[in-house]
Scaffold this motif. Sequence first.
Motif, PDB file in Angstrom:
ATOM      1  N   LYS A  38      85.341  34.246   8.735  1.00  0.00           N
ATOM      2  CA  LYS A  38      84.281  33.649   9.722  1.00  0.00           C
ATOM      3  C   LYS A  38      82.739  34.402   9.573  1.00  0.00           C
ATOM      4  CE  LYS A  38      86.129  31.988  13.201  1.00  0.00           C
ATOM      5  NZ  LYS A  38      87.284  32.040  14.096  1.00  0.00           N
ATOM      6  N   ARG A  83      80.914  32.739   6.947  1.00  0.00           N
ATOM      7  CA  ARG A  83      80.306  31.540   7.043  1.00  0.00           C
ATOM      8  C   ARG A  83      79.250  31.737   8.021  1.00  0.00           C
ATOM      9  NH1 ARG A  83      84.762  28.360   9.849  1.00  0.00           N
ATOM     10  NH2 ARG A  83      86.016  28.906   8.021  1.00  0.00           N
ATOM     11  N   ILE A  84      78.865  32.606   8.984  1.00  0.00           N
ATOM     12  CA  ILE A  84      78.018  32.873   9.658  1.00  0.00           C
ATOM     13  C   ILE A  84      76.663  33.408   8.873  1.00  0.00           C
ATOM     14  CG2 ILE A  84      76.826  34.290  11.257  1.00  0.00           C
ATOM     15  CD1 ILE A  84      79.559  34.251  12.775  1.00  0.00           C
ATOM     16  N   LEU A 124      75.322  30.487   6.857  1.00  0.00           N
ATOM     17  CA  LEU A 124      74.516  29.511   7.789  1.00  0.00           C
ATOM     18  C   LEU A 124      73.111  30.239   7.868  1.00  0.00           C
ATOM     19  CD1 LEU A 124      75.579  27.100   9.474  1.00  0.00           C
ATOM     20  CD2 LEU A 124      75.425  28.469  11.411  1.00  0.00           C
ATOM     21  N   MET A 125      72.967  31.442   8.179  1.00  0.00           N
ATOM     22  CA  MET A 125      71.844  32.107   8.320  1.00  0.00           C
ATOM     23  C   MET A 125      71.057  32.156   7.022  1.00  0.00           C
ATOM     24  SD  MET A 125      72.606  35.713  10.457  1.00  0.00           S
ATOM     25  CE  MET A 125      71.376  36.368   9.780  1.00  0.00           C
ATOM     26  N   THR A 174      39.980  44.646  17.669  1.00  0.00           N
ATOM     27  CA  THR A 174      39.255  46.228  17.122  1.00  0.00           C
ATOM     28  C   THR A 174      39.141  45.981  15.691  1.00  0.00           C
ATOM     29  OG1 THR A 174      41.265  47.464  17.055  1.00  0.00           O
ATOM     30  CG2 THR A 174      39.989  47.585  19.079  1.00  0.00           C
ATOM     31  N   GLU A 217      40.527  48.250  13.871  1.00  0.00           N
ATOM     32  CA  GLU A 217      41.757  48.906  13.455  1.00  0.00           C
ATOM     33  C   GLU A 217      42.641  47.674  13.496  1.00  0.00           C
ATOM     34  OE1 GLU A 217      39.312  50.624  15.356  1.00  0.00           O
ATOM     35  OE2 GLU A 217      38.983  52.016  13.696  1.00  0.00           O
ATOM     36  N   ASN A 220      45.117  46.780  10.384  1.00  0.00           N
ATOM     37  CA  ASN A 220      46.433  46.691  10.243  1.00  0.00           C
ATOM     38  C   ASN A 220      47.027  45.250   9.730  1.00  0.00           C
ATOM     39  OD1 ASN A 220      46.919  49.327  11.139  1.00  0.00           O
ATOM     40  ND2 ASN A 220      46.926  48.738  13.251  1.00  0.00           N
ATOM     41  N   LEU A 280      49.256  44.450   6.719  1.00  0.00           N
ATOM     42  CA  LEU A 280      50.819  44.097   6.798  1.00  0.00           C
ATOM     43  C   LEU A 280      50.861  42.740   5.775  1.00  0.00           C
ATOM     44  CD1 LEU A 280      51.087  43.723  10.921  1.00  0.00           C
ATOM     45  CD2 LEU A 280      52.477  45.028   8.923  1.00  0.00           C
ATOM     46  N   GLU A 314      39.012  59.909   4.495  1.00  0.00           N
ATOM     47  CA  GLU A 314      40.338  59.704   5.154  1.00  0.00           C
ATOM     48  C   GLU A 314      40.838  60.963   5.741  1.00  0.00           C
ATOM     49  OE1 GLU A 314      44.564  57.987   4.508  1.00  0.00           O
ATOM     50  OE2 GLU A 314      42.462  57.332   4.159  1.00  0.00           O
ATOM     51  N   LYS A 337      87.154  62.465  26.084  1.00  0.00           N
ATOM     52  CA  LYS A 337      86.298  61.990  25.227  1.00  0.00           C
ATOM     53  C   LYS A 337      85.200  63.135  24.921  1.00  0.00           C
ATOM     54  CE  LYS A 337      86.106  57.070  26.252  1.00  0.00           C
ATOM     55  NZ  LYS A 337      85.549  55.874  26.598  1.00  0.00           N
ATOM     56  N   ARG A 378      82.254  63.294  25.219  1.00  0.00           N
ATOM     57  CA  ARG A 378      80.863  63.764  25.821  1.00  0.00           C
ATOM     58  C   ARG A 378      81.272  64.357  27.384  1.00  0.00           C
ATOM     59  NH1 ARG A 378      81.152  58.208  25.571  1.00  0.00           N
ATOM     60  NH2 ARG A 378      81.614  57.068  27.785  1.00  0.00           N
ATOM     61  N   TYR A 379      82.443  64.238  27.608  1.00  0.00           N
ATOM     62  CA  TYR A 379      83.033  64.903  28.955  1.00  0.00           C
ATOM     63  C   TYR A 379      82.747  66.360  28.678  1.00  0.00           C
ATOM     64  CZ  TYR A 379      84.038  60.586  31.161  1.00  0.00           C
ATOM     65  OH  TYR A 379      84.113  59.343  31.501  1.00  0.00           O
ATOM     66  N   ARG A 381      81.089  67.954  26.572  1.00  0.00           N
ATOM     67  CA  ARG A 381      79.542  68.275  26.692  1.00  0.00           C
ATOM     68  C   ARG A 381      79.032  68.528  28.124  1.00  0.00           C
ATOM     69  NH1 ARG A 381      76.809  64.321  22.854  1.00  0.00           N
ATOM     70  NH2 ARG A 381      78.399  64.362  21.702  1.00  0.00           N
ATOM     71  N   MET A 426      83.051  22.294   2.606  1.00  0.00           N
ATOM     72  CA  MET A 426      83.501  23.145   3.544  1.00  0.00           C
ATOM     73  C   MET A 426      83.025  22.756   4.931  1.00  0.00           C
ATOM     74  SD  MET A 426      82.433  27.241   3.677  1.00  0.00           S
ATOM     75  CE  MET A 426      80.902  27.104   4.803  1.00  0.00           C
ATOM     76  N   LEU A 461      82.461  23.418   8.808  1.00  0.00           N
ATOM     77  CA  LEU A 461      82.227  24.298   9.784  1.00  0.00           C
ATOM     78  C   LEU A 461      83.243  24.208  10.870  1.00  0.00           C
ATOM     79  CD1 LEU A 461      78.495  25.094   9.614  1.00  0.00           C
ATOM     80  CD2 LEU A 461      80.377  26.442   8.773  1.00  0.00           C
ATOM     81  N   ILE A 474      75.833  33.684  17.675  1.00  0.00           N
ATOM     82  CA  ILE A 474      74.921  33.740  16.599  1.00  0.00           C
ATOM     83  C   ILE A 474      73.343  33.837  17.145  1.00  0.00           C
ATOM     84  CG2 ILE A 474      74.009  32.299  14.621  1.00  0.00           C
ATOM     85  CD1 ILE A 474      76.488  31.006  14.296  1.00  0.00           C
ATOM     86  N   VAL A 529      71.212  36.952  15.715  1.00  0.00           N
ATOM     87  CA  VAL A 529      69.907  36.702  15.140  1.00  0.00           C
ATOM     88  C   VAL A 529      68.944  37.564  15.655  1.00  0.00           C
ATOM     89  CG1 VAL A 529      68.256  35.372  14.374  1.00  0.00           C
ATOM     90  CG2 VAL A 529      70.587  34.738  14.096  1.00  0.00           C
ATOM     91  N   PHE A 574      48.986  54.122  16.400  1.00  0.00           N
ATOM     92  CA  PHE A 574      49.085  52.961  15.326  1.00  0.00           C
ATOM     93  C   PHE A 574      47.926  52.193  15.349  1.00  0.00           C
ATOM     94  CE2 PHE A 574      53.539  53.190  16.239  1.00  0.00           C
ATOM     95  CZ  PHE A 574      54.088  52.547  15.184  1.00  0.00           C
ATOM     96  N   GLY A 575      46.647  52.850  15.779  1.00  0.00           N
ATOM     97  CA  GLY A 575      45.293  52.329  14.914  1.00  0.00           C
ATOM     98  C   GLY A 575      44.899  52.876  14.041  1.00  0.00           C
ATOM     99  N   TRP A 593      50.255  55.056  11.233  1.00  0.00           N
ATOM    100  CA  TRP A 593      51.388  54.317  11.651  1.00  0.00           C
ATOM    101  C   TRP A 593      52.638  55.439  11.544  1.00  0.00           C
ATOM    102  CZ3 TRP A 593      52.368  48.871  10.185  1.00  0.00           C
ATOM    103  CH2 TRP A 593      51.397  47.913  10.741  1.00  0.00           C
ATOM    104  N   TRP A 635      71.339  58.941  29.250  1.00  0.00           N
ATOM    105  CA  TRP A 635      72.815  59.611  29.146  1.00  0.00           C
ATOM    106  C   TRP A 635      72.952  60.640  30.216  1.00  0.00           C
ATOM    107  CZ3 TRP A 635      74.189  64.816  27.546  1.00  0.00           C
ATOM    108  CH2 TRP A 635      75.340  65.180  27.351  1.00  0.00           C
TER     109      TRP A 635
END
Lengths: 529, 262
Positions: free
Chosen positions: A2, A5-6, A9-10, A91, A93, A97, A101, A463, A517, A519-520, A522, B1, B3, B12, B16, B223-224, B227, B246
């Motif tokens: 399964k 298949r996913i 599809l993606m 700005t 900056e 950025n 990117l 810099e 468990k 965490r108890y 702790r 095939m 589905l 899904i 994603v 972030f200006g 990073w 926690w």
Amino acid sequence: MKTKRIGALMLAAAALLPTLMTAASCASDNTIVLRVFNWEEYIDEGGEGSYQYDYEVNEDGSAPPIIEDFETWYEETYGTPIRVEYSTYGTNEDMYNQLQLGDEYDLLCPSEYMIMKLAAEDYLQPYTDDFFNEDIEENYYIRNVSPYIRNMFESNRINREDENDTSTWADYAAGYMWGVTGFIYNPEYVDEEELAQLGWNAMLEPQYNNRVTTKDNVRDSYFVALAILYQEEIAALAQQLETGELTDREYNAQLTAILNRTDADTIAAVEEVMNEIDANIYSYETDTGKADIVSGRIWLNFAWSGDAVYAMDLAEAGEDEEGNETESALLNFFIPEECANLWFDGWVMPKGANTQAAQAFVNFLSRPDNAVRNMYYIGYSGVITGDPDDEEYGSMVFDYIQDCYAVDPEEADDPVEYDLSYFFGTEAVFYAEREQAEQRQLHAHYPTEEVTLRCAVMDYYGEEANEAINELWSRVKSESLDTWAIVVICVGIVLVIAAALYVKFGGKIDPFRSKPKKRYKRIRQENCY
Amino acid sequence: MRLHFSRKMLGIPYVVFLLFFVIIPMLIILFYAFTDREMHFSFANFIQFFSDPTKLSTIVYSLVIALITTAVCLLIAYPVAYILARSKMKKKFVILLLFVTPMWINFVLRINAIRELLSWIGLLGETNYFNTILGMVYDFLPFMILPLYTTMLKIEESLYEASADLGAGGFTTFQRVTLPLSMPGIASGITMVFLPSMTNYVVSDMLGNSKVTIIGKFIYEYFGTNWHMGSMVALILLIVVFLSTWLTGGLRENETVRGANL
């Protein structure tokens, strides 16, 4: 099975997506796409806010955005259809950025220091030789740019990181808007002569405590601190200029050098000054300052000249930014005697840009009628003056300034001659009211040669210095605790949490009754003290 | 095939979403936090963070601001939720609505309104920390009231009766019945107030005149320019929040957090 298949599809979806997107973006085959990345609200966007000039307007009287005009003009002139993909940033900056990117553009409009940073990092593509040919009619930029700006662009090296690189700003950038920094002040509360005495020290002045603001931005704050820190040296320079020991050019060069110091000692000393400023100011602001000075909440506001003109217009009209009526007041603009910062934004092309189309765009915006439209819409001062030999467009910019500020010397109360010849490169003198010329909109909009002489452009720090100055900025802006205080508070917080846990579980936990468990266990350990 | 449609496939979109908006960004933050500008693996940011008193101070200040905000929210919200949940009023949803409606009004508008109000009273620019906390409390109060209210609504009336029958006074009933049974609501309320009040720098900028720096502003500013440091600060904040969640029991599996249904 399964999951496979996913996954398939993606994958299929992922493979389809780009095809769909490209299919949508190229509607016509030979249309050129010009990707322009500019500041927000930094171009005439048409509508009712447009300057009513003698160009075609829509039926309802509103003008089309300048970009549409460009698309039409380009197709008429060069015979190819063009589509401008226009996007904006807030700005320098943010823009940087986006570039990092991997976003691709043909034309950007960063400020001077960002242009230098981009050049140092080899992001930029130089303008082609064609662009500088004054014989081509469509080369509006080079034919109409102010000689003052042109000279500045041609005499400053762009890449300070590399000694061997002798290219100048002019090789990589075409100017767009420029201005100076100073204070907007409310003459009702601030004495003019006192302020003239204080200069940048007004930031530290106890009587303006909690009534003065600065920009929430490291470069402007650093500049002010430098001006305060080295005021004696700067005053000595001015003295030398007066006695004739230094020429104008030498004076400005030395002043600029002082106001670009970023050595470790300077940074350490600046930190102290900035801390003092921090203690005295009302706020760090980016856009609340205009409203605050108009409403009278603050008396002094560090401002860029274009914003100052806007704030003074608002105050004069007796309106706040939303158009509500307020008490009409007059605000003044003050450029300190010792020095000020001269900034500009310019068009640059990243590597891989469509130079032909990008340069055509710059040229179109530099045609004096379009330059006036933009200036009117944005409120800042453009770098275009007009070619004196051009009958059609030559005098448009000067006419516009005169429309705004010139008065008839016979009728005005106290007229003074206002000389902008240095900027226009030809005789450009008109009469203006003394107030306008010395402390109001005109003073901010188009400073005189005498003012620009004491203005310094702030370079890209490099810099390493940039990092140090950013660290300094974060130290100044945040409250610093001593180490022991941090330890005490941390221990306090831990104790409070431990106490809360104790109250909550109060030894009632039996780790063997419920599922054992980790965490108890702790939590139980934390309860031990 | 072919589905075959199965119920699991309804998940899904969420998978994603999770992948692109949670897991991958998290990995990117992790990657940036432990690299330098040349993209080499490095602990430099980590060391720099913990050796810089400014950054530690800012974390501490943010923690204190968030703690006070959470405590004040709890103090205001708890009685309100209790009264509302237990009252026999017919139209109590109206009162609840009054507390929740501000959430539906644009955040920037609300903060601007408070700013004007503070300026009118004369506190703006005078008491920056107080203003910041006030704004945070105002902004996040509904997030505390709602989970508390829904949890308390589910406490059976018979439990109170039983408690009274067995001779417990008001305080004992509160201590033995109300408080333990409303714990899940408290936990989810705290979680929902604590984190945003450490990072919501719009409030501290607008009401504290940008003179109050909290950790969220720090991340924004980094972030200006850098990073890597920004990612490191974000990562450390994540750990702080994780720890506090926690500790307050927000992650305890055996108590279903019924209030988190916003």
